[in-house]
Write an enzyme that holds these catalytic residues in place. Structure first.
Site, PDB file in Angstrom:
ATOM      1  N   HIS A  49       1.459   0.661   0.724  1.00 52.28           N
ATOM      2  CA  HIS A  49       1.963  -0.657   1.129  1.00 52.28           C
ATOM      3  C   HIS A  49       2.240  -0.675   2.637  1.00 52.28           C
ATOM      4  CE1 HIS A  49       3.583  -0.514  -3.184  1.00 52.28           C
ATOM      5  NE2 HIS A  49       2.752  -1.532  -3.196  1.00 52.28           N
ATOM      6  N   LYS A 162      -7.479   0.312  -2.980  1.00 51.18           N
ATOM      7  CA  LYS A 162      -7.084   1.033  -4.199  1.00 51.18           C
ATOM      8  C   LYS A 162      -7.334   0.158  -5.426  1.00 51.18           C
ATOM      9  CE  LYS A 162      -3.978   3.214  -6.996  1.00 51.18           C
ATOM     10  NZ  LYS A 162      -2.961   2.245  -7.343  1.00 51.18           N
ATOM     11  N   ARG A 200       3.525   3.551  -9.493  1.00 54.16           N
ATOM     12  CA  ARG A 200       3.657   4.166 -10.817  1.00 54.16           C
ATOM     13  C   ARG A 200       3.722   5.696 -10.757  1.00 54.16           C
ATOM     14  NH1 ARG A 200       0.202  -0.500 -12.284  1.00 54.16           N
ATOM     15  NH2 ARG A 200       1.306  -1.666 -13.920  1.00 54.16           N
TER      16      ARG A 200
HETATM   17  P1  AMP Z   1       1.056  -3.383  -5.847  1.00 55.13           P
HETATM   18  O1  AMP Z   1       2.467  -3.383  -5.340  1.00 55.13           O
HETATM   19  O2  AMP Z   1       0.709  -2.170  -6.640  1.00 55.13           O
HETATM   20  O3  AMP Z   1       0.681  -4.682  -6.497  1.00 55.13           O
HETATM   21  O4  AMP Z   1       0.140  -3.276  -4.562  1.00 55.13           O
HETATM   22  C1  AMP Z   1       0.251  -4.195  -3.517  1.00 55.13           C
HETATM   23  C2  AMP Z   1      -0.873  -3.992  -2.544  1.00 55.13           C
HETATM   24  O5  AMP Z   1      -0.843  -2.665  -2.041  1.00 55.13           O
HETATM   25  C3  AMP Z   1      -2.239  -4.182  -3.201  1.00 55.13           C
HETATM   26  O6  AMP Z   1      -3.090  -4.873  -2.289  1.00 55.13           O
HETATM   27  C4  AMP Z   1      -2.692  -2.768  -3.411  1.00 55.13           C
HETATM   28  O7  AMP Z   1      -4.090  -2.630  -3.427  1.00 55.13           O
HETATM   29  C5  AMP Z   1      -2.097  -2.077  -2.206  1.00 55.13           C
HETATM   30  N1  AMP Z   1      -2.006  -0.641  -2.450  1.00 55.13           N
HETATM   31  C6  AMP Z   1      -1.397  -0.030  -3.519  1.00 55.13           C
HETATM   32  N2  AMP Z   1      -1.569   1.302  -3.443  1.00 55.13           N
HETATM   33  C7  AMP Z   1      -2.295   1.539  -2.329  1.00 55.13           C
HETATM   34  C8  AMP Z   1      -2.802   2.726  -1.702  1.00 55.13           C
HETATM   35  N3  AMP Z   1      -2.597   3.931  -2.210  1.00 55.13           N
HETATM   36  N4  AMP Z   1      -3.502   2.583  -0.555  1.00 55.13           N
HETATM   37  C9  AMP Z   1      -3.727   1.356  -0.024  1.00 55.13           C
HETATM   38  N5  AMP Z   1      -3.272   0.199  -0.558  1.00 55.13           N
HETATM   39  C10 AMP Z   1      -2.570   0.304  -1.692  1.00 55.13           C
END
Ligand code: AMP
Length: 296
Positions: A49, A162, A200
């Site tokens: 993030h 990701k 997670r």
């Molecule tokens: P989430 O909070 O899991 O919904 O993720 C929010 C944003 O962060 C989404 O655009 C994801 O693709 C991005 N994101 C989550 N994990 C990663 C990672 N390891 N590397 C790059 N972006 C990420």
């Protein structure tokens, strides 16, 4: 690219404190007529993030971080209730990473009349890969992202590679529905051993954490074979499975070689095609992917 008037950015940048808003009216008052950069998340921020926030700061626009665990994208029996949350830590991270406005709506703010009756349907691209195992997931994702676009009116929105299928679907939605926003995509941030960062991951116990590394190792093996000249998806997938089979704690849901544009299965992969997979590691469902020929 449209740029913000300097004064608007200065108005945000001169004030070091992050503005945190949780109502639609406060959001509108904080943003005025600006067309910010939006980084939508479900919180419990990690280095992935933060890389999106760093990328956001490169744009000459105010940076808006949204934090919302969207119930619409969780199926029955999925981990909505156990999804990790830590708003205080997220606000602290936002303040040191140059966020101007954090939008933290409640479920009632986003869905005041309960689940929306009109939603964004992803079409066939939402039924493959993760969509085959998470019915309704991408409908929930696209619906909340469309709502966030309408509420925040970003000039640019940044997503992580990701969530590869999510990026493909959001690009499609923006194009097919003529939404006025530029979509930027940031690379996957990984732990030193290769595990893709994910909120997670905190739910992996030490034994599962040790096994989780098998996913990125399997993808790296497929990418290595591609770099050596292998152009047969069956061979690449067999190699992925051969690696994950050596990690008994991993239960592979799918591993596929697909086009990065339309998610169609590819039998003779070319540079830019993607190997994507999902697996259960203990109780935790993990996803990862690699673009072939990208130098990983
Ligand atoms: P989430 O909070 O899991 O919904 O993720 C929010 C944003 O962060 C989404 O655009 C994801 O693709 C991005 N994101 C989550 N994990 C990663 C990672 N390891 N590397 C790059 N972006 C990420």
């Amino acid at each position: 690219m449209n740029q913000e008037p300097d004064s608007l950015i200065r108005q945000f940048r001169s004030d070091a404190a992050v503005v945190t808003v949780d109502t639609l009216q406060a959001l509108r008052e904080a943003l005025g007529t600006s067309r910010p950069v939006l980084v939508p998340t479900m919180g419990y921020l990690h280095g992935g993030h933060l890389s999106l926030l760093e990328a956001a700061r490169e744009h000459e626009r105010p940076v808006v971080l949204s934090i919302f665990v969207n119930p619409l994208q969780f199926g029955a029996g999925e981990d909505l209730d156990s999804y990790p949350r830590d708003l205080a830590a997220d606000l602290e991270a936002a303040s040191v990473h140059g966020v101007d406005v954090v939008f933290t709506p409640t479920v009632e703010t986003m869905y005041p009349a309960g689940p929306p009756r009109v939603t964004v349907h992803p079409g066939p691209l939402g039924d493959v890969l993760c969509g085959a195992y998470r019915p309704g997931h991408f409908q929930g994702v696209l619906t909340v992202v469309a709502k966030l676009f309408n509420l925040v009116r970003p000039g640019v929105a940044i997503f992580g590679r990701k969530d590869f299928q999510q990026v493909v679907l959001i690009r499609r939605m923006v194009e097919d529905l003529n939404i006025d926003v530029e979509i930027a995509v940031a690379p996957i941030v990984r732990e030193p051993d290769g595990l893709a960062l994910s909120s997670r991951n905190v739910r992996l116990d030490p034994a599962a954490r040790a096994e989780a590394v098998g996913l990125s190792r399997a993808l790296a093996e497929a990418a290595r074979l591609f770099d050596e000249g292998v152009r047969d998806s069956h061979v690449l997938i067999a190699a992925v499975r051969a690696v994950t089979d050596t990690y008994p704690g991993l239960e592979l849901q799918y591993a596929s070689v697909v086009s990065a544009v339309d998610l169609d299965p590819v039998s003779r992969p070319q540079p830019g095609d993607v190997v994507a997979l999902a697996a259960y590691c203990g109780e935790v469902r993990l996803i990862d992917n690699v673009a072939l020929g990208s130098g990983h």
